[in-house]
Each structure stands twice: as structure tokens, then as C-alpha cells.
Design a protein around this motif. Structure first.
Motif, PDB file in Angstrom:
ATOM      1  N   ARG A 208       0.849  -1.185   0.000  1.00 38.87           N
ATOM      2  CA  ARG A 208       0.000   0.000   0.000  1.00 38.87           C
ATOM      3  C   ARG A 208       0.877   1.224   0.000  1.00 38.87           C
ATOM      4  NH1 ARG A 208      -4.914   0.645   4.026  1.00 38.87           N
ATOM      5  NH2 ARG A 208      -5.644  -0.904   2.577  1.00 38.87           N
ATOM      6  N   THR A 209       0.535   2.178  -0.850  1.00 39.67           N
ATOM      7  CA  THR A 209       1.286   3.419  -0.942  1.00 39.67           C
ATOM      8  C   THR A 209       0.309   4.557  -1.083  1.00 39.67           C
ATOM      9  OG1 THR A 209       1.408   3.256  -3.334  1.00 39.67           O
ATOM     10  CG2 THR A 209       3.208   2.285  -2.105  1.00 39.67           C
ATOM     11  N   GLU A 210       0.833   5.777  -1.180  1.00 39.44           N
ATOM     12  CA  GLU A 210      -0.011   6.933  -1.403  1.00 39.44           C
ATOM     13  C   GLU A 210       0.280   7.502  -2.766  1.00 39.44           C
ATOM     14  OE1 GLU A 210       0.608   9.702   1.671  1.00 39.44           O
ATOM     15  OE2 GLU A 210      -0.406   8.511   3.188  1.00 39.44           O
ATOM     16  N   GLY A 211      -0.764   8.000  -3.463  1.00 33.84           N
ATOM     17  CA  GLY A 211      -0.633   8.513  -4.810  1.00 33.84           C
ATOM     18  C   GLY A 211      -0.594  10.023  -4.827  1.00 33.84           C
ATOM     19  N   THR A 212      -0.674  10.578  -6.037  1.00 30.96           N
ATOM     20  CA  THR A 212      -0.611  12.022  -6.191  1.00 30.96           C
ATOM     21  C   THR A 212      -1.744  12.713  -5.476  1.00 30.96           C
ATOM     22  OG1 THR A 212      -1.882  11.867  -8.225  1.00 30.96           O
ATOM     23  CG2 THR A 212       0.508  11.896  -8.423  1.00 30.96           C
TER      24      THR A 212
ATOM     25  N   PRO B 264      -5.567  -1.060  -8.254  1.00 32.42           N
ATOM     26  CA  PRO B 264      -5.591   0.275  -8.848  1.00 32.42           C
ATOM     27  C   PRO B 264      -4.528   1.196  -8.329  1.00 32.42           C
ATOM     28  CG  PRO B 264      -7.208   0.118  -7.156  1.00 32.42           C
ATOM     29  CD  PRO B 264      -6.555  -1.226  -7.233  1.00 32.42           C
ATOM     30  N   ARG B 265      -4.238   2.242  -9.099  1.00 32.15           N
ATOM     31  CA  ARG B 265      -3.417   3.342  -8.610  1.00 32.15           C
ATOM     32  C   ARG B 265      -4.106   3.908  -7.388  1.00 32.15           C
ATOM     33  NH1 ARG B 265      -0.024   1.623  -9.363  1.00 32.15           N
ATOM     34  NH2 ARG B 265       0.350   0.776 -11.382  1.00 32.15           N
ATOM     35  N   ALA B 266      -5.414   4.171  -7.500  1.00 38.90           N
ATOM     36  CA  ALA B 266      -6.243   4.574  -6.375  1.00 38.90           C
ATOM     37  C   ALA B 266      -7.666   4.492  -6.846  1.00 38.90           C
ATOM     38  CB  ALA B 266      -5.940   6.010  -5.949  1.00 38.90           C
ATOM     39  N   GLY B 267      -8.556   3.850  -6.084  1.00 33.17           N
ATOM     40  CA  GLY B 267      -9.933   3.801  -6.488  1.00 33.17           C
ATOM     41  C   GLY B 267     -10.597   5.129  -6.271  1.00 33.17           C
TER      42      GLY B 267
ATOM     43  N   PRO C 279      -6.261  12.843 -11.754  1.00 34.96           N
ATOM     44  CA  PRO C 279      -6.678  12.354 -10.441  1.00 34.96           C
ATOM     45  C   PRO C 279      -7.343  10.990 -10.570  1.00 34.96           C
ATOM     46  CG  PRO C 279      -8.199  14.023 -11.238  1.00 34.96           C
ATOM     47  CD  PRO C 279      -7.057  13.986 -12.213  1.00 34.96           C
ATOM     48  N   GLY C 280      -7.501  10.321  -9.436  1.00 33.72           N
ATOM     49  CA  GLY C 280      -8.156   9.014  -9.450  1.00 33.72           C
ATOM     50  C   GLY C 280      -7.137   7.902  -9.435  1.00 33.72           C
ATOM     51  N   TRP C 281      -6.651   7.510 -10.607  1.00 30.45           N
ATOM     52  CA  TRP C 281      -5.688   6.405 -10.713  1.00 30.45           C
ATOM     53  C   TRP C 281      -4.296   6.899 -11.101  1.00 30.45           C
ATOM     54  CZ3 TRP C 281     -10.757   6.116 -12.234  1.00 30.45           C
ATOM     55  CH2 TRP C 281     -11.551   5.198 -11.517  1.00 30.45           C
ATOM     56  N   ASP C 282      -4.068   8.187 -11.074  1.00 29.46           N
ATOM     57  CA  ASP C 282      -2.764   8.756 -11.419  1.00 29.46           C
ATOM     58  C   ASP C 282      -2.320   8.353 -12.823  1.00 29.46           C
ATOM     59  OD1 ASP C 282      -0.416  10.243 -11.044  1.00 29.46           O
ATOM     60  OD2 ASP C 282       0.684   8.497 -10.303  1.00 29.46           O
ATOM     61  N   ALA C 283      -3.277   8.164 -13.729  1.00 27.46           N
ATOM     62  CA  ALA C 283      -2.923   7.844 -15.110  1.00 27.46           C
ATOM     63  C   ALA C 283      -2.342   9.086 -15.788  1.00 27.46           C
ATOM     64  CB  ALA C 283      -4.147   7.349 -15.875  1.00 27.46           C
TER      65      ALA C 283
END
Length: 401
Positions: free
Chosen positions: A57-61, A74-77, A159-163
Motif C-alpha cells: 500500500r502506498t499513497e498517490g498524487t 488500482p493506482r487509487a480507487g 486524479p483518481g488512478w494517477d494515469a
């Protein structure tokens, strides 16, 4: 701010390319120092499908906690939807010049620990313009969240999945790399890109058929779509059902997903397919790389689509913007390379071919290129070599790179 714990083989972003929280206000750009991994137990909602090894588990943008592994987590749900990351159907390949094995050695500032801002996981609608930062940094943030990598080549982290989405600006038209996770997001990206570029978006490059990169196509009518051979069959055939189901599993509204999928099937785009090496049909086989029209390339440079072969999916496509005196090449890698977490390997991944695909990217761009992952900060050739070794170890493939 972006506080991602790197996976195995992670390197720092290139000097001057700031890791930024999407929609951060003026002065919110920072460079994040290298960190060591911190494996943790995945939170509720992680499906674990296709898992070969553990999750971290990590933190995204956007400041959200994220589960990631090789199972497509996911990058982040979206808020309240911590599931696994997008998977879909998925292919492609091609060689180029040999890479210089030497690492990039530019000094990288280490500003110390970075604070985390309030998360923003909402899809973009109409972006709010941001002032252009002043100063001597080679790659300051551009207006509306677009960040210049080199002149004429920009990118933006969603935002969201850091795509990541990319933008290549030519004298008569622009090319968008990937489209976001829904038609409204794709349409907003197009408007924002055309304001930043000053010319219309005429071409769209789809790096692979996963929902967080693909479903914005419905908001980009009247464009030429470039994709790896077979992608059109995936998104208009039986594979479309899985793409839509995967989007819903990751928290997208089912009605919105239905609308996006209908747009994919009903759209009348002009398709340009690029075949992986060895897969071209017929005696007059097309090459495994294809140049885009010169009017969409920055002055004095070329834009070339290349299918590196099955890796993250069976239908991966990458894009090279060639260099010029004093300007390094740029390679958009799609999810063949990921910086903000360990590369995701779902049911449609091809572990045996993945390290070879990274070798092809290195030959395509060379030692001095700037490589743009599908998720995360811009990286260099040393990062790709490290990620290639980590993937070979992870999947038990022969170490030839």
C-alpha cells in the motif's frame, strides 16, 4: 503532494520534473526523494486476482492510500472504492538502436520528507487554469496542469488512478496520448489540450485497452485513433464486457460506464493499427512502427508509434518523439513502465515478454531519452533497466538485458 513508495528497482524522477498533485495550487510542486519500499497488508476490497506476489500500500498524487501488486490493483480507487487496478484484454513489438548501458548521473535534489495534501479523486471536468511557474527549472508546470517535458511535448497526471496523458504539439495539429476514464473526462482533456497547444487535437494514441486510459475516447470524436493491432477487436468485441466490468469494480458509475462503452462501439473513428514484430500479415507486411503525420510533430522532429510486444497487456503501444540538438527524445511507455508503484500484471499480462518489451523501449529511445510511464513521474534509462531486472526476477524470466 505525491508520496508513493517505490517498488523494486525504482529510481528517482529526472531532475527538474516535479511530482505534482493534480490540480495543486501555485507553489505546490515538489520533487520527491527516493524512498525504500514498505510492504503492508492490503486493505479491504483488494481482490487479489491474478496475484503472483504480494501487495503493497502506498499513497498517490492525490494523497490516497493505494493497494498495488501484480494483480491489476488500482493506482487509487474512487473515494470509498479501494479495489484492484484495471485489467482488460490486451499486444505488440519492435527494435531500434542499441541503448547506451551507462546510467544517467544528473544530481537530483533531496528536499526531505514531503507533506501530503487533501486528496482529490474526482475526474476532471473543465480544468481550472494554473499560472505558469517562473524560475530556471527546465520543466516547470504549464497552464491547466500540463507539464512540459521538452519543447512541444507535455504530459498531465490525472486524479483518481494517477494515469498519465501526453500531448505532442505540431504546427497544424496535436496528438493526445491516452484519454482518461470516461467521455466527459476525454472531452475536457481535449479542450484543455487545445488551449495549451493552440492547435486542434487530430490524433489519439491508445497505449493499451484498460479503462483508465481508454474510456475517454467517446469524448474525442473526429480523431484518428492509433493502437496496437487487435485493439479495435478487443474494445468492440467480447473483450468490451470485461473492460466495462473492470471499470465498475473500481468504483465508476455503471450507467456512465454503459454510456462510455456504447460510445466505443458506436464511434466511427479512423483506426491506424501498428503490428508487433513477427505478427504482420501477408508478404507486404507493414512495419512494426509507424510515423504520425509531420504536421503533428514538433518542428525538426518525428513522432513514431511502436508496438513493443506483449507485456502489460497483449495490445501495448508506445510513442517516440525524436530528439533534436539540445533536446532529448521522449518515449511514452504506457503501462509497460510504471513509476508510482510496482508494475501491474492482471490476467491479460504477458510476463514472459515484458522484460523484452522494456529492452525494445530502451533501444527505441536510447540512453538520453526521457521516458514517460503510464503512472508516475518521468524517468530515465537507468530506471527502465532497473525495472526490467526487477520484472525478470519477479516473473522468473531469463536475465538477458
Amino acid at each position: 503532494m505525491y508520496g508513493r513508495v517505490p517498488g523494486p528497482g525504482k529510481a528517482r524522477p529526472l531532475d527538474g520534473i516535479a511530482r505534482r498533485c493534480p490540480r495543486a495550487g501555485p507553489g505546490d510542486e515538489r520533487v520527491t526523494p527516493e524512498r525504500t519500499g514498505d510492504p503492508r497488508t492490503p486493505g479491504p476490497g483488494a481482490t487479489g486476482k491474478g496475484t503472483v506476489d504480494g501487495m503493497a500500500r502506498t499513497e498517490g498524487t492525490d494523497g490516497e492510500s493505494r493497494e498495488h501488486g501484480n494483480d491489476g490493483g488500482p493506482r487509487a480507487g474512487r473515494a470509498g472504492t479501494p479495489g484492484d487496478r484495471p485489467t482488460g484484454a490486451g499486444a505488440s513489438r519492435t527494435p531500434g538502436p542499441d541503448p547506451d548501458p551507462g546510467p544517467v548521473t544528473e544530481p537530483i535534489p533531496d528536499p526531505g520528507p514531503t507533506p501530503t495534501p487533501t486528496p482529490d479523486t474526482t475526474p476532471i471536468t473543465e480544468p481550472v487554469p494554473e499560472p505558469v511557474a517562473s524560475g530556471s527549472a527546465p520543466s516547470p508546470p504549464d497552464r491547466e496542469g500540463w507539464e512540459e517535458i521538452v519543447p512541444g511535448v507535455l504530459r498531465r497526471r490525472l486524479p483518481g488512478w494517477d494515469a498519465t496523458v501526453g500531448l505532442i504539439v505540431g504546427p497544424t495539429g496535436a496528438t493526445l496520448v491516452d484519454t482518461g476514464a470516461g467521455p466527459s473526462e476525454g472531452a475536457a482533456l481535449r479542450r484543455s489540450a487545445e488551449r495549451a497547444a493552440g492547435v486542434p487535437v487530430r490524433h489519439v494514441v491508445l497505449t493499451h485497452p484498460h479503462f483508465d486510459h481508454l474510456l475517454g475516447v467517446g469524448g474525442l470524436p473526429d480523431t484518428v485513433l492509433w493502437a496496437a493491432a487487435g485493439t479495435q477487436d478487443v474494445i468492440t468485441g467480447p473483450g468490451a464486457e470485461e473492460i466495462g466490468a473492470d471499470a465498475v469494480r473500481h468504483g465508476l458509475d455503471p450507467a456512465s460506464v454503459h454510456t462510455a462503452m456504447d460510445a466505443l462501439v458506436a464511434g466511427r473513428w479512423e483506426w491506424r493499427e501498428v503490428f508487433p514484430p513477427g505478427a504482420e500479415p501477408g508478404p507486404a507486411a507493414p512495419p512494426s512502427s509507424a510515423p504520425l503525420p509531420t504536421g503533428t510533430a514538433p518542428a525538426g522532429r518525428r513522432v513514431v508509434a511502436m508496438a513493443p510486444g506483449p507485456a502489460h497487456t497483449g495490445h501495448d503501444l508506445t510513442l517516440l518523439v525524436t530528439g533534436a540538438p539540445g533536446v532529448p527524445p521522449v518515449v511514452f511507455c504506457g503501462d509497460v513502465v510504471e513509476e508510482s508503484g510496482e508494475p501491474q500484471a492482471g490476467p491479460d499480462a504477458h510476463p514472459d515478454g515484458w522484460p523484452d518489451a522494456i529492452d525494445r523501449l530502451l533501444r527505441l529511445g536510447g540512453a538520453d531519452a526521457r521516458y514517460v510511464p503510464g503512472h508516475g513521474a518521468v524517468v530515465d534509462a537507468a530506471f527502465l533497466r532497473a525495472q526490467r531486472r526487477a520484472l525478470a526476477t519477479r516473473f522468473g524470466t531469463p536475465e538477458t538485458g
